[in-house]
Design a protein around this motif. Structure first.
Motif, mmCIF file in Angstrom:
data_model
loop_
_atom_site.group_PDB
_atom_site.id
_atom_site.type_symbol
_atom_site.label_atom_id
_atom_site.label_comp_id
_atom_site.label_asym_id
_atom_site.label_seq_id
_atom_site.Cartn_x
_atom_site.Cartn_y
_atom_site.Cartn_z
ATOM 1 N N PHE A 26 12.103 -11.124 -3.884
ATOM 2 C CA PHE A 26 12.478 -10.683 -2.535
ATOM 3 C C PHE A 26 11.255 -10.452 -1.667
ATOM 4 C CE2 PHE A 26 16.165 -9.674 -5.125
ATOM 5 C CZ PHE A 26 17.134 -10.361 -4.396
ATOM 6 N N LEU A 27 10.221 -9.897 -2.284
ATOM 7 C CA LEU A 27 8.984 -9.665 -1.553
ATOM 8 C C LEU A 27 8.348 -10.989 -1.141
ATOM 9 C CD1 LEU A 27 6.958 -7.526 -0.587
ATOM 10 C CD2 LEU A 27 5.769 -7.828 -2.771
ATOM 11 N N LYS A 28 8.314 -11.930 -2.079
ATOM 12 C CA LYS A 28 7.701 -13.224 -1.780
ATOM 13 C C LYS A 28 8.483 -13.979 -0.706
ATOM 14 C CE LYS A 28 5.553 -13.728 -6.300
ATOM 15 N NZ LYS A 28 5.689 -14.313 -7.658
ATOM 16 N N ARG A 29 9.791 -13.834 -0.762
ATOM 17 C CA ARG A 29 10.622 -14.495 0.247
ATOM 18 C C ARG A 29 10.336 -13.870 1.608
ATOM 19 N NH1 ARG A 29 16.712 -14.372 -1.381
ATOM 20 N NH2 ARG A 29 16.085 -15.734 -3.083
ATOM 21 N N PHE A 30 10.240 -12.549 1.597
ATOM 22 C CA PHE A 30 9.972 -11.803 2.822
ATOM 23 C C PHE A 30 8.611 -12.163 3.405
ATOM 24 C CE2 PHE A 30 8.185 -7.948 4.808
ATOM 25 C CZ PHE A 30 9.079 -7.803 5.858
ATOM 26 N N LEU A 31 7.628 -12.321 2.509
ATOM 27 C CA LEU A 31 6.270 -12.623 2.965
ATOM 28 C C LEU A 31 6.092 -14.103 3.304
ATOM 29 C CD1 LEU A 31 4.199 -10.465 0.448
ATOM 30 C CD2 LEU A 31 4.631 -9.985 2.864
ATOM 31 N N GLY A 32 7.109 -14.907 3.024
ATOM 32 C CA GLY A 32 7.053 -16.315 3.416
ATOM 33 C C GLY A 32 6.209 -17.182 2.497
ATOM 34 N N PHE A 33 6.154 -16.841 1.209
ATOM 35 C CA PHE A 33 5.437 -17.697 0.259
ATOM 36 C C PHE A 33 6.115 -19.063 0.208
ATOM 37 C CE2 PHE A 33 3.188 -14.666 -2.912
ATOM 38 C CZ PHE A 33 2.742 -13.875 -1.873
ATOM 39 N N PRO A 34 5.357 -20.126 0.037
ATOM 40 C CA PRO A 34 5.989 -21.442 -0.136
ATOM 41 C C PRO A 34 6.795 -21.503 -1.434
ATOM 42 C CG PRO A 34 3.615 -21.653 0.267
ATOM 43 C CD PRO A 34 3.904 -20.208 0.023
#
Ligand SMILES: [Zn+2]
Ligand SMILES: [Zn+2]
Length: 122
Positions: free
Chosen positions: A79-87
């Motif tokens: 969820f954090l990575k999705r939020f931060l916009g990781f590829p």
């Protein structure tokens, strides 16, 4: 496994020798040898010198497809990575979907014909 020098996929595990090899193997890094150019190198999922590029965490494949972030459902801190916009990427080989901030740079094995599929040792 892809050789960092000649990119041959014809590599096999090398025998451990010495303390350094032992310590690295505890960290999941193991010695390999390329059977095409004879280079000895270290690798975890992928050769250490390639580990700065995005690769599949399950099978070490570099040939990835970029996908929409919504398709990654599992993994650490999704969820954090999705939020931060990781590829987000999808591995074509094992269908693993994952986030990676590493640079996408597909490393494909060279087309040196593999002499033998070493089926005797797996
Ligand atoms: Zn090689
Ligand atoms: Zn994979």
């Amino acid at each position: 496994m892809i050789c960092p020098q000649c990119r041959s996929a014809d590599c096999s595990r090398s025998r451990r020798s010495g303390v350094l090899d032992y310590l690295l193997s505890v960290a999941g890094i193991k010695p390999w040898r390329c059977l095409t150019c004879e280079r000895r190198f270290y690798a975890g999922k992928v050769a250490v010198s390639f580990s700065r590029y995005a690769h599949c965490p399950r099978c070490g494949n570099f040939d990835l497809q970029q996908i929409a972030r919504i398709h990654v459902e599992r993994g650490t801190l999704v969820f954090l990575k999705r939020f931060l916009g990781f590829p987000a990427y999808r591995c074509d080989v094992c269908r693993e979907r994952f986030f990676s901030i590493l640079r996408y740079h597909p490393i494909l094995p060279s087309l040196v014909p593999s002499v033998l599929e070493r089926s005797s040792r797996s």
